[in-house]
Motif scaffolding. Sequence first.
Motif, PDB file in Angstrom:
ATOM      1  N   LEU A 111       5.646  11.114   7.292  1.00 20.37           N
ATOM      2  CA  LEU A 111       4.503  12.200   7.001  1.00 20.37           C
ATOM      3  C   LEU A 111       3.456  11.695   6.282  1.00 20.37           C
ATOM      4  CD1 LEU A 111       5.620  15.219   5.415  1.00 20.37           C
ATOM      5  CD2 LEU A 111       4.748  14.993   7.335  1.00 20.37           C
ATOM      6  N   GLN A 112       2.337  10.550   7.032  1.00 16.71           N
ATOM      7  CA  GLN A 112       2.138   9.077   6.330  1.00 16.71           C
ATOM      8  C   GLN A 112       1.207   9.676   5.165  1.00 16.71           C
ATOM      9  OE1 GLN A 112      -0.117   6.690   8.689  1.00 16.71           O
ATOM     10  NE2 GLN A 112       1.221   7.219  10.047  1.00 16.71           N
ATOM     11  N   SER A 119      15.786  15.772  12.369  1.00 20.69           N
ATOM     12  CA  SER A 119      16.504  15.822  11.473  1.00 20.69           C
ATOM     13  C   SER A 119      16.383  15.286  10.607  1.00 20.69           C
ATOM     14  CB  SER A 119      18.147  15.488  11.875  1.00 20.69           C
ATOM     15  OG  SER A 119      18.462  14.600  12.404  1.00 20.69           O
ATOM     16  N   ILE A 120      15.232  14.000  10.235  1.00 24.95           N
ATOM     17  CA  ILE A 120      15.094  13.630   8.731  1.00 24.95           C
ATOM     18  C   ILE A 120      13.327  13.237   8.856  1.00 24.95           C
ATOM     19  CG2 ILE A 120      15.003  11.299   8.145  1.00 24.95           C
ATOM     20  CD1 ILE A 120      17.607  11.004  10.048  1.00 24.95           C
ATOM     21  N   VAL A 121      12.991  14.280   7.790  1.00 21.01           N
ATOM     22  CA  VAL A 121      11.283  14.293   7.564  1.00 21.01           C
ATOM     23  C   VAL A 121      11.458  12.390   6.037  1.00 21.01           C
ATOM     24  CG1 VAL A 121      10.023  14.874   6.535  1.00 21.01           C
ATOM     25  CG2 VAL A 121      10.343  16.505   6.973  1.00 21.01           C
ATOM     26  N   TYR A 122      10.331  11.373   6.401  1.00 17.67           N
ATOM     27  CA  TYR A 122      10.315  10.780   5.207  1.00 17.67           C
ATOM     28  C   TYR A 122       8.407  10.762   5.333  1.00 17.67           C
ATOM     29  CZ  TYR A 122       8.677   6.141   3.946  1.00 17.67           C
ATOM     30  OH  TYR A 122       8.508   4.922   3.243  1.00 17.67           O
ATOM     31  N   ALA A 123       8.620  11.604   3.822  1.00 15.47           N
ATOM     32  CA  ALA A 123       7.526  11.089   3.057  1.00 15.47           C
ATOM     33  C   ALA A 123       7.067  10.903   2.536  1.00 15.47           C
ATOM     34  CB  ALA A 123       7.397  12.980   2.524  1.00 15.47           C
ATOM     35  N   HIS A 124       5.381   9.655   2.508  1.00 18.77           N
ATOM     36  CA  HIS A 124       5.035   8.852   1.539  1.00 18.77           C
ATOM     37  C   HIS A 124       4.895   9.121   0.037  1.00 18.77           C
ATOM     38  CE1 HIS A 124       3.745   5.973   5.120  1.00 18.77           C
ATOM     39  NE2 HIS A 124       4.319   6.906   5.022  1.00 18.77           N
ATOM     40  N   ASN A 125       4.700  10.613  -0.373  1.00 19.20           N
ATOM     41  CA  ASN A 125       4.907  10.450  -1.878  1.00 19.20           C
ATOM     42  C   ASN A 125       5.168  12.018  -2.069  1.00 19.20           C
ATOM     43  OD1 ASN A 125       2.671  13.028  -0.694  1.00 19.20           O
ATOM     44  ND2 ASN A 125       1.638  11.984  -2.539  1.00 19.20           N
ATOM     45  N   ASP A 126       5.901  12.480  -2.961  1.00 12.47           N
ATOM     46  CA  ASP A 126       5.656  13.513  -3.557  1.00 12.47           C
ATOM     47  C   ASP A 126       5.839  15.141  -2.653  1.00 12.47           C
ATOM     48  OD1 ASP A 126       8.014  12.336  -4.885  1.00 12.47           O
ATOM     49  OD2 ASP A 126       7.038  13.144  -6.947  1.00 12.47           O
ATOM     50  N   SER A 127       4.241  14.638  -2.710  1.00 11.66           N
ATOM     51  CA  SER A 127       3.465  16.355  -2.518  1.00 11.66           C
ATOM     52  C   SER A 127       3.823  16.603  -1.476  1.00 11.66           C
ATOM     53  CB  SER A 127       1.996  15.933  -2.986  1.00 11.66           C
ATOM     54  OG  SER A 127       1.958  15.327  -4.326  1.00 11.66           O
ATOM     55  N   MET A 128       3.635  15.622  -0.079  1.00  7.68           N
ATOM     56  CA  MET A 128       3.700  15.871   1.083  1.00  7.68           C
ATOM     57  C   MET A 128       5.088  16.271   1.198  1.00  7.68           C
ATOM     58  SD  MET A 128       1.467  12.980   3.179  1.00  7.68           S
ATOM     59  CE  MET A 128       2.889  11.233   2.565  1.00  7.68           C
ATOM     60  N   CYS A 163      12.008  11.685   0.476  1.00 11.67           N
ATOM     61  CA  CYS A 163      10.499  10.675  -0.308  1.00 11.67           C
ATOM     62  C   CYS A 163      10.108   9.892  -1.715  1.00 11.67           C
ATOM     63  CB  CYS A 163       9.399  12.113  -0.643  1.00 11.67           C
ATOM     64  SG  CYS A 163      10.079  12.874  -2.188  1.00 11.67           S
ATOM     65  N   ILE A 164       8.872   9.205  -1.556  1.00 13.41           N
ATOM     66  CA  ILE A 164       8.726   7.958  -2.648  1.00 13.41           C
ATOM     67  C   ILE A 164       7.863   8.353  -4.125  1.00 13.41           C
ATOM     68  CG2 ILE A 164       7.612   5.902  -2.911  1.00 13.41           C
ATOM     69  CD1 ILE A 164       8.597   5.632  -0.284  1.00 13.41           C
ATOM     70  N   ASP A 165       8.048   8.285  -5.144  1.00 14.10           N
ATOM     71  CA  ASP A 165       6.975   8.743  -6.113  1.00 14.10           C
ATOM     72  C   ASP A 165       8.283   8.493  -7.290  1.00 14.10           C
ATOM     73  OD1 ASP A 165       4.867   7.671  -5.695  1.00 14.10           O
ATOM     74  OD2 ASP A 165       3.537   9.727  -5.771  1.00 14.10           O
TER      75      ASP A 165
END
Lengths: 331, 323
Positions: B166-167, B223-232, B255-257
């Motif tokens: 999720l960009q 099986s994996i989600v990588y999100a660029h921030n918390d909200s997403m 995720c990141i943040d």
Amino acid sequence: MKAFAKSSLGWLCAGLALLVVYNVWHHPDFIKITLHDGHLYGVPVDIFTQGSRTMLLALGMTLVIATGGVDLSVGSVVAIAGAVCALLLNAGHGLVVTITAALGVGALAGVVNGVLVARLALQPIVATLILMVAGRGIAQLICDGQVIVIANRKFDFLANGFIAGIPVAPLLVAGLFLATNVFVRRTAAGLFVEAVGDNETASRFAGLAAARVKGLAYVFCGACAGLAGVLWAANIRAADANRAGENAELDAIFAVVVGGTALTGGRFSILGSFLGALLIQTLATTMYFRGVPPAVAPVPKALVIILVSLLQSEKVRHWAAGLGRSRKAAA
Amino acid sequence: MKTSPLLKIAQIVLQTAMVGLIASLPGRAAETKKPLKVGFAQTGAESDWRTANSESMKSEAAKRGVDFKFSDGQGKQENQIRAVRSFIAQGVDVILLSPLVETGWEPVLREAKKAKIPVILSDRSIQTSDDSLYVTFVGSDFYEEGRMAADWLGKFTGGKGNIVELQGTPGSAPANERRKSFGDALKKYPGLTIIDSQSGNFEMSGGKQVMEAFLKKHGRNFSIVYAHNDSMAHGAVQAIEEAGLKPGKDITIVCIDALRPAVQAVVDGKINCVVECNPLFGPVVFDTAAKILAGEKVPKKILNKDELIDATNAAKLLPTRKY
């Protein structure tokens, strides 16, 4: 058939159908609906659920545009209504109070717009721009610049729940569309709106309270935006004053215009606005499904929008029909 | 025009209200003979992260008895430029700037240089051919954050699995860097592949919408989600739950943040790992400012050390999260 082809609605339906066929061609699961935990599950369900907010905004916007106006503040009103929901629910108030308050705040915003436009004769774009800019600030003030999480599970039901397996939000919106359509078509209300939009001076001389009709259109639009704000907050179970409803006014205006209501006012189509909003959401989902890189996604989106607008343009259709005729004559 | 007086009145009322608001902000009492005067031109208050960042600067300034002038740019570069000019006119000792965009800063920074006021860039950097226009950059290492997320995944999954990404907002520096570094780091793990990547615009509702579409498009094929921030990531959690799956168990989420709600989600087991992007710049920035004024040499780039939070340390860290 001929009448259908002539109406702009027919062309909008054709555009929508083409888009769906294109998607199914590449990915048959696009229209697959299954039962999952006792409720409907599938892409079409998502499109209707996620699109319900734009539909709601488009419904209110239709009447405002029909009076020859426009309401740019709906996106900000969404943010305010969401903030009000978070504030009241987290203070322990019930759902009825909360939703009534959110609707009331929306309607109040509509009153402000209505007074500015109908009574003080400000240009609608300028008048509603004031609240568009200020509204988001108000929402931020209520939320204190934070995203406020809403813990109330009953509230969540509005946007994510199901009644007899059917998602609640689209049901609610469909009901409102029907009710509004019946109201404006079975009473003189629709005629009043069209008359004011067509020629305000003439309608005033004919004894119509033109200013009141205009003002009420903004109030209705504001209330719709208030309800859309409730759905927005319920959907993500949080009030996001910064991002909720961002650019939503543009989607709503596009839905209305592509649905066959001219920005100059006058004749309007509530069904058209519904289909227009549906087209926008289907387009968004198409981008995810086709895996279009997000940086270029606006391009194909714009192309589809241009195509549908061209199909609807009477001039283009005349020209195309002329081409067909001259070719036949030559043969 | 008959409406112009009305607008005028509205304008005056607004302006008066603003002046009143600014005047009512608590002034910093002078404790020492000549307190340090620092001006901070912030981008705006567009996110929780940003608010926490501003708070950190303000509280650190108050703690050190600094005469702190804070300017909210409200998302406009011209406001920030105006703020920097006014700091120069007021003769501050140090200027802090979080540049909204990367270009267009040379003229105003040259004015600062001429006035011999050192400039510290915080959080975001600028593009310039003249490095002497600022003393140092203090910020997060967006690139490192993506790498940490990838390495954690490599270890946690044993280097196997399909990933959906999720960009953030296309074109923004954090989205670009977090995407690139994650992809680069994944090269070490041939079993981990990104099968789809879409933008959720750093928004909760965006993350949810994209996740809903991914779940239908790919079924259980990832099986994996990588999100660029918390909200997403929060949005994705909701979409996964509504599809009848268990986020954190059926699908691993990184995720990141690492704002408080995300750390809470790690404690609850709904998000597996968050890479911190620490907004609390205050202490580092003011330490750096003190060093510069004392004539010490500081590095051109000061990067914050970011932490990794997963099930092993989330519960311990949660009570310390203020933002």
